[in-house]
Structures are given as structure tokens and as C-alpha cells.
Scaffold this motif. Structure first.
Motif, PDB file in Angstrom:
ATOM      1  N   GLU A 260     -10.149   2.797  -4.658  1.00  0.00           N
ATOM      2  CA  GLU A 260      -9.578   2.168  -3.752  1.00  0.00           C
ATOM      3  C   GLU A 260     -10.342   2.423  -2.372  1.00  0.00           C
ATOM      4  OE1 GLU A 260      -6.976   6.456  -3.360  1.00  0.00           O
ATOM      5  OE2 GLU A 260      -6.454   5.154  -0.892  1.00  0.00           O
TER       6      GLU A 260
ATOM      7  N   ASP B 200       0.352  -1.460   0.216  1.00  0.00           N
ATOM      8  CA  ASP B 200      -0.052  -0.033   0.037  1.00  0.00           C
ATOM      9  C   ASP B 200       0.482   1.728  -0.138  1.00  0.00           C
ATOM     10  OD1 ASP B 200      -1.974   1.993   1.005  1.00  0.00           O
ATOM     11  OD2 ASP B 200      -2.648   1.043   2.801  1.00  0.00           O
TER      12      ASP B 200
ATOM     13  N   TRP C 288      -7.584  -0.815   1.794  1.00  0.00           N
ATOM     14  CA  TRP C 288      -7.898  -1.027   0.275  1.00  0.00           C
ATOM     15  C   TRP C 288      -7.086  -3.085  -0.054  1.00  0.00           C
ATOM     16  CZ3 TRP C 288      -4.122  -2.164  -2.993  1.00  0.00           C
ATOM     17  CH2 TRP C 288      -3.409  -0.819  -2.875  1.00  0.00           C
TER      18      TRP C 288
ATOM     19  N   THR D 165      -1.683   5.149  -4.189  1.00  0.00           N
ATOM     20  CA  THR D 165      -2.783   5.743  -3.479  1.00  0.00           C
ATOM     21  C   THR D 165      -2.437   7.524  -4.377  1.00  0.00           C
ATOM     22  OG1 THR D 165      -2.579   5.673  -1.457  1.00  0.00           O
ATOM     23  CG2 THR D 165      -4.087   4.151  -2.467  1.00  0.00           C
TER      24      THR D 165
ATOM     25  N   ASP E 247     -12.950   5.502   4.744  1.00  0.00           N
ATOM     26  CA  ASP E 247     -11.319   5.427   5.070  1.00  0.00           C
ATOM     27  C   ASP E 247     -10.743   7.068   5.089  1.00  0.00           C
ATOM     28  OD1 ASP E 247      -8.721   5.007   4.182  1.00  0.00           O
ATOM     29  OD2 ASP E 247      -8.771   3.933   2.623  1.00  0.00           O
TER      30      ASP E 247
HETATM   31 CA   LIG Z   1      -5.261   4.587   2.025  1.00  0.00          CA
END
Ligand SMILES: [Ca+2]
Ligand SMILES: Nc1nc2c(ncn2[C@@H]2O[C@H](COP(=O)(O)OP(=O)(O)OP(=O)(O)O)[C@@H](O)[C@H]2O)c(=O)[nH]1
Length: 537
Positions: A204, A84, A480, A161, A243
Motif C-alpha cells: 500500500e 480500492d 495506491w 486494505t 497516506d
Molecule cells: Ca486507503
């Protein structure tokens, strides 16, 4: 007499050898009738013993085969690695699951969450050569934890991300260079490297939603419940996902009314035989780090002075910020201006209500072209069902002791925040000496931010439906990455796996019972067969 003898010999003559013995005895000069009856008696007695012995042996063999076949053989495990690559930092997750139970749900668990030391990967734009060193420690950990013979079949994914989304907007080439460097480094390992890419905000949100519902057993529950065609309201059962990252935030849920006209395409999933219509939206620049920069930038523009009295920090707290760092950023550059100072001094005043007022300014809600909106004119159906709130929602509320289900109203949170923000920095700093200063100094801001964001989403009278969560059922962290891996490894089938007609114990019992019947039929059949041939003699 002849009848008696012959009936005895019928049993023994089931064995071909019996006839050979009979013939050899006859050749030793005994009267043939006498020999015949003795041999028949011998075989009658021993034949039964042999028959019984063979029967028991067969039974033991059958049971042994059955038990060996069905004994608990060591499970064949599989592994998967997902990085991540967030805006604030990178974490490597290793998942493990049983290869035999691949289609079941709730069986994957996280065996490692390796935090990569350093910033998020977007910070490597001008020093991509340092990426191998950055990632090597966690990859070394993966080599240690996953058995060597499994390396080549273990998939490795890296998903970047919001930090990388922002960098791509600023400088696409830099983002590409970083991903190329990551790809070449991860490819140099014996694992099955698949992909390093920037995932979209919708992905995501959606994968976070899949992760929590998978771990909470919401998808599995349906599997065992009623027939899909009879189900009315799927949103009763799934959890929405909230999130909060450093640079973006996502909200994902199944709305009550999925037929409302929406300018945003709802996502459609088919999981374990059920259809889901899911709303998801990712707000870039509204993660908590970017939101703080946004607030500071706005404040600086509104009251341009080298010193900012900031109600979102504790009284007595001070921090210096470079003006260039504040405005050289995709999220804040619209506020860029010329200032007669190049550093900003922040001085905390610790006033929750004032802080909240300023944070509300980050969320313009007056403009909406649709039936309902959140902020910035973005369509969002009314929130519905239970919600799982994770990442920074959890870190912040956990620290503030507000994650308990006993916190059932927004007022309880407001009271806590008022009291917490007003505490002098000196006191806070000594009370929580073991907490990282960056985090500790920002809990007043981030707690107020969480509350404000949830108010903007319209959770004010809905607070008790929010469940702050981190590791779910001790299996894996909410986020995610697990949903991403489950999807890419095809571990969530669209259709329900066909159930087996018999349970394992029933299957074994039936096999044993039928084998016995077969054996008995065979033995009886042989006896009858040989009896008739004996009679013919
Ligand atoms: Ca994150
Ligand atoms: N208090 C506290 N904050 C944390 C911790 N770990 C991360 N954070 C902060 O919480 C925020 C969100 O962290 P993450 O969810 O990891 O964010 P990210 O994935 O880097 O960012 P995105 O790319 O926007 O998703 C960031 O501001 C982090 O600095 C923690 O253990 N405690």
C-alpha cells in the motif's frame, strides 16, 4: 541531322510503346527518314511531358502514402479498473491510456472515481450475500464508460486494505468468504477479472509512492535527464508519500542514507533504468477512525465514567458510543475491561492543547532499539526530501484551509487548530450545514491527529516540505491504486525504452528525399540505357 533526330528519339524511346508507334508509321508508305524524324520529334516533345507527369504523379503518391501513414489516426485506448476496498468505504477507479504510449510515463489518467455506497467491505462479514448489490452500481458505470469491444481486454483488480487486514486477524474465514463473494461477482462481468485480495501495508505504501511520483513526473524527468550512472542522489527528486486512511497510515520515502543498517528491509525498485531504495512502513490501527477509537478506549479506561469530557470535539457537541463497539475491535481489545455502563456519552470541550496531549499518549516514543525510531519502537530513518500527503491528510487540511504553500510552519497550523477547536458546535454546524455531520464533527480531532502524527514523524521543523495533494495535474487521485495497476500491467519498464534514432518528421523528410533521389536515378538510368540502345541501332 541524323544526330539531332536520334537525340530526340532517345528521350521518347525510354518507352517501349514508342518503338511500336515508330514501326506502324513506317508501314504507311512515308519515306522512312522523314517518318523517323517526325516520330522522334513527337516523342521528344510528348515523352518529356509524360515523364514529367509521371514524376509528379509519383511524387504525389509518395507524399500521400507518407501523410496517410503518419496522419493522426484515432488513438487506440486501453482501460483498467481498480477497486480500492478501504476500511471506511470502497471506490472504483477507471484508468485510461493510449496503447501506443504504454511505456511513457504520466499518460495514464483517471476517467472515473465511483464511490460505492455503504461501508467498507469488511462490514459484510455476516451478510456476504449483499456484496453483489453493493458493487453492482459502479460495475454498471464501468460497462457504460468503457466501449463494449474493450471489455474483454480490460483488467479488473480489487485490493483490500486495513479494514480487511483487521478482519483477517479477527476471523480469517470471514475475510476469505468476503473475497470469494467479490471474486465470483466480478467474474460474472465481461471484463478481464484478475484478482481480489488483501494487499499488505508495505504494498500500500510502495504503490502510493509510485503513484505520486509517476503523476508528478518524477520518474519521467529522470528519463530525460542525465545518464543514470552519473546521478548522485535520487531522493532529491522523488517525493515521499504520506497516506492516512481510516484504519492504517503509511509513510514511504527514499532516505538520505540508504546504507544505514535497518531492521526493516528497504524496498528496491528499478524503474525506467533507475534504482530506488525506499523505506516504507504501515501502521495498522493508526488510521484516523481507529485512532479515535483507540483514544476513546484509553480515555474510558483511565477515567471510567459514563460521560467523557472530550477536548477533541467542539464545545456543545455530544455523541453516544456503544461500549461493545468500542472494545470489540482488534485495535482496542487490549484495553477491554468490565464497565458499569454500556454506553459512553461524549461531551466536547474544544481544547486543542489538551486534545493534543491526549493524542500524544497514543504514540509511545521512549523505547527505541535502533539508530532512529518513530513510535512503538518502530525503526524509521530521518525524514528526507519533499513529501506528498494525501487521503485523510488532504481531506482534513483542505477543510481547515491549511493546504496552501503559504502555510510554512507548524506554528501556523497550531494557531488555526486552537481557534477552530474552540468554536461552539452549534456555530460550526450552521456555518457548514452542507458538510456531512460525521466529517464535520471530527475535523477538530482529525486536524489535531494529523498534526500530532506529523510531529511524531519529526516534521516539526520540516513543515514546508509537506505538500497536501488530492488529484495530481488533473490526471488522477493520489493513492495506491494507480501504482498497483501500473505495476500489474507492466506499464513501468525496469529499463529505459530505447530511443528511436530519428524523430518522426526527420524520418518522413528523409524517406521523401531518398525516394526522390531514387526516382531521379531510375529515370536518368533508363534514359542512359535507352540512349545507348538507340545509338546501337
Ligand atoms: Ca486507503
Ligand atoms: N472529511 C472527509 N473525510 C473523508 C472523505 N472521504 C473519506 N474520508 C474519511 O477519511 C478517512 C480516510 O479515508 P480513506 O483514505 O478513504 O480511508 P480507507 O481507504 O477507507 O481506509 P484504509 O483501509 O485504512 O486505507 C476515513 O476516516 C474516511 O471516513 C471526505 O471526502 N471528506
Amino acid at each position: 541531322m541524323k544526330r539531332d533526330c536520334s537525340s530526340g528519339s532517345q528521350k521518347r524511346s525510354a518507352f517501349g510503346a514508342g518503338r511500336i508507334v515508330l514501326a506502324s508509321l513506317a508501314s504507311h508508305g512515308f519515306p522512312s527518314g522523314y517518318q523517323d524524324s517526325r516520330v522522334k520529334r513527337f516523342l521528344s516533345k510528348n515523352g518529356l511531358v509524360i515523364l514529367g507527369f509521371t514524376f509528379i504523379l509519383s511524387l504525389i503518391a509518395l507524399l500521400a502514402v507518407g501523410l496517410t501513414q503518419n496522419k493522426n489516426t484515432p488513438e487506440n485506448f486501453k482501460f483498467g479498473i481498480v477497486f480500492d476496498a478501504g476500511s471506511s468505504h470502497t471506490t472504483m477507479y477507471i484508468y485510461k491510456w493510449s496503447a501506443e504510449k504504454v511505456n511513457d510515463t504520466g499518460l495514464v489518467y483517471e476517467i472515473e472515481a465511483c464511490k460505492v455506497k455503504g461501508p467498507g467491505i469488511s462490514a459484510f462479514a455476516s451478510n456476504v450475500q449483499d456484496i453483489p448489490v453493493y458493487l453492482s452500481k459502479c460495475m454498471g458505470r464501468a460497462k457504460e464508460l468503457i466501449p463494449k469491444y474493450k471489455h474483454h481486454q480490460t483488467p479488473v483488480y480489487l485490493g483490500a486494505t486495513a479494514g480487511m487486514r483487521l478482519l483477517r486477524m479477527e476471523n480469517e474465514q470471514s475475510a476469505k468468504r468476503i473475497l470469494a463473494s467479490v471474486t465470483s461477482f466480478l467474474n460474472s462481468y465481461p471484463f478481464n477479472f484478475r484478482d481480489a485480495r488483501i494487499i499488505s501495508g508495505s504494498e500500500e505504501g510502495a504503490y502510493g509512492w509510485i503513484t505520486i511520483n509517476y503523476l508528478l513526473g518524477k520518474l519521467q524527468k529522470k528519463q530525460n535527464s542525465e545518464d543514470p550512472s552519473s546521478r548522485k542522489n535520487e531522493s532529491q527528486e522523488t517525493y515521499g508519500a504520506l497516506d492516512l486512511g481510516g484504519a492504517s497510515t503509511q509513510i514511504t520515502f527514499v532516505p538520505k542514507d540508504t546504507n544505514i543498517s535497518s531492521p526493516i528491509k528497504f524496498m528496491q525498485f528499478r524503474l525506467y533504468g533507475w534504482n530506488y531504495t525506499v523505506y516504507t512502513y504501515s501502521f495498522l490501527c493508526y488510521g484516523q477512525d481507529q485512532a479515535l477509537l483507540l483514544k476513546l478506549a484509553k480515555d474510558t479506561v483511565e477515567t471510567p465514567s459514563g460521560t467523557l469530557l472530550d477536548p477533541c470535539f467542539h464545545p456543545g457537541y455530544e455523541r453516544m458510543v456503544d461500549i461493545s463497539d468500542l472494545f470489540n475491535n482488534v485495535c482496542t481489545r487490549e484495553y477491554k475491561d468490565l464497565f458499569p455502563f454500556d454506553k459512553l456519552r461524549i461531551q466536547g470541550t474544544g481544547d486543542f492543547l489538551q486534545c493534543q496531549e491526549r493524542l500524544h499518549n497514543l504514540f509511545p516514543t521512549t523505547y527505541c532499539r535502533y539508530t532512529s525510531c518513530t513510535f512503538n519502537g518502530v525503526f524509521m530513518p530521518p525524514v528526507h526530501g519533499e513529501f506528498g500527503a494525501f487521503s485523510a491528510y488532504y481531506y482534513t487540511m483542505k477543510f481547515l484551509n491549511l493546504t496552501s504553500d503559504k502555510v510554512t510552519s507548524e506554528d501556523m497550523v497550531i494557531e488555526k487548530m486552537k481557534q477552530y477547536c474552540s468554536r461552539p458546535w452549534k456555530e460550526v454546524n450552521t456555518t457548514y450545514a452542507d458538510v456531512k455531520e460525521k466529517y464535520l464533527s471530527e475535523y477538530c480531532f482529525s486536524g489535531t491527529y494529523v498534526l500530532t502524527l506529523l510531529q511524531v514523524y519529526n516534521f516539526t521543523d520540516y513543515w514546508k516540505h509537506i505538500h497536501f495533494m488530492h488529484k495530481i495535474n488533473d490526471n488522477a487521485e493520489a493513492g495506491w491504486t494507480l501504482g498497483y495497476m501500473l505495476n500489474l500491467t507492466n506499464m513501468i519498464p525496469a529499463e529505459l525504452p530505447q530511443p528511436k534514432p530519428f524523430s518522426r518528421p526527420t524520418y518522413i523528410s528523409l524517406m521523401v528525399a531518398f525516394s526522390l533521389v531514387l526516382a531521379i536515378v531510375f529515370i536518368l538510368g533508363s534514359i542512359i540505357f535507352h540512349k545507348s540502345s538507340y545509338f546501337q541501332k
